[in-house]
Scaffold this active site. Sequence first.
Site, PDB file in Angstrom:
ATOM      1  N   TYR A 105      -4.131   6.433  -8.126  1.00 27.81           N
ATOM      2  CA  TYR A 105      -4.973   6.119  -7.700  1.00 27.81           C
ATOM      3  C   TYR A 105      -5.723   6.785  -6.691  1.00 27.81           C
ATOM      4  O   TYR A 105      -4.835   7.544  -6.160  1.00 27.81           O
ATOM      5  CB  TYR A 105      -4.031   5.020  -7.500  1.00 27.81           C
ATOM      6  CG  TYR A 105      -5.040   3.821  -6.242  1.00 27.81           C
ATOM      7  CD1 TYR A 105      -5.181   2.934  -6.417  1.00 27.81           C
ATOM      8  CD2 TYR A 105      -4.768   4.513  -4.523  1.00 27.81           C
ATOM      9  CE1 TYR A 105      -5.989   1.878  -5.676  1.00 27.81           C
ATOM     10  CE2 TYR A 105      -5.706   3.630  -3.917  1.00 27.81           C
ATOM     11  CZ  TYR A 105      -6.323   2.312  -4.279  1.00 27.81           C
ATOM     12  OH  TYR A 105      -6.747   1.771  -3.853  1.00 27.81           O
ATOM     13  N   GLU A 192     -13.525   2.521  -4.200  1.00 26.71           N
ATOM     14  CA  GLU A 192     -11.642   2.969  -4.988  1.00 26.71           C
ATOM     15  C   GLU A 192     -11.968   3.287  -6.342  1.00 26.71           C
ATOM     16  O   GLU A 192     -12.438   3.101  -7.340  1.00 26.71           O
ATOM     17  CB  GLU A 192     -10.909   1.617  -4.755  1.00 26.71           C
ATOM     18  CG  GLU A 192      -9.579   1.433  -5.598  1.00 26.71           C
ATOM     19  CD  GLU A 192      -9.181   0.026  -5.417  1.00 26.71           C
ATOM     20  OE1 GLU A 192      -8.603  -0.852  -4.106  1.00 26.71           O
ATOM     21  OE2 GLU A 192      -9.660  -0.982  -5.975  1.00 26.71           O
TER      22      GLU A 192
END
Length: 396
Positions: A105, A192
């Site tokens: 991530y 993101e």
Amino acid sequence: MKLQEADAKSLLVAQGLPVPVWEVAHTAPEARAAAERFLADGADKVVIKAQVLIGGRGKAGGVKLAASGAEAEAVAGQILGMDIKGMTVRKVLVGPAADIVKEFYLAAVLDRAERGILLMGSAEGGVEIERVAETNPEAIVRLHAHPLLGLQDFAARELAFAMGLGAHLKAAVAIAKGLVTTMKAYDADLVEINPLAIVRETGPDGTTVERLVCLDAKITLDDSALARHPGLEDLRDPDEEAPEDKEAREAGLTFIKLDGTIGCMVNGAGLAMATMDLVKRAGGRPANFLDIGGGARADKVAAAMQLILADPKVNAILVNIFGGITRGDEVAQGLIEARAQQTRDVPMVVRIVGTNATEAAALLEEARFQTAGSLDEAAAKAVEASRAAGTAGAVA
Ligand code: GDP
Ligand code: MN
């Protein structure tokens, strides 16, 4: 403004970030044609992903693999039209399926408290980061970019090592820095990548290589900065904008829906806030924040009235106008026109002071509007009207 994955990926590509190729399809046959192109290009499988502005598509069944054109068509047919958390899927992304080795991530977010860009990385990728934050907070690495210099190399390397990406250091540093450049280039609040993935690829000579790529992308842009980026407004997805938001934006009104019963029409953001406060103090609940802006003319007033009346919970309306550039008689004229067209009869209390207030008062009186001299009086009358309507509704 939230961007669809495909559009977010285009911005990443423009900033030089590694993103696998893709096409967008609106129908199952289109998805099949795209899949056949990727399969002919050497892909073993294709991935088909719902394009909706919501996370967790994978878990909801909106991300699937297919090994042939026919299968791609069938899978796309299942995904198109699917409801994912209240959003209908109208298009899919089709691309060569990645052979994932590990998911990470990585995100850049605007940290308002620190007035800077915060990078968050984790080796626990592919799952919702909020869950990782709850169950395993140490697994998230946090680091701020330099306010002037952006993400410096040493900081990016520190982040990459802490995330366990030492074996892909060069790529990880470039991607982390690229997220910050992307934030700045488009005035984004959030960029993101989840998952940022190590994928296995077979070269033309048959050898396998591992590469770090952005498999998913989520970008949120700062609406207030859109004027600085002429092309970006076109990326707004009309399918997924609430109809009232779209109407307000097109009419040039600032409109935020709330859950009360008193519709408010005000000029100026500060006055709109004060009006909402006074409605609350008088015992009522505002149904919206609505700023018709300075110099609003009759047509804008009519558009605002339609927006307010479209909310079925509204059972009273409070109009509070402080005429400066905005002329009171223009607003009064707009209210008269709006009432002539309106489909629903809702009690309305109008207070207009400032420029051309006398002319406005004459127009309103002739049209038999209920008026108020002070804001307190207007709020009290609107709350009373709303209560009466509420009781009447309850009895009927
Ligand atoms: P999200 O659920 O909306 O965040 O959608 P993602 O694009 O992140 O996809 C969800 C999950 O599907 C990922 O975490 C991967 O595990 C999986 N996935 C996505 N793309 C591919 C792909 O190309 N190949 C494989 N094997 N899995 C994928
Ligand atoms: Mn994702």
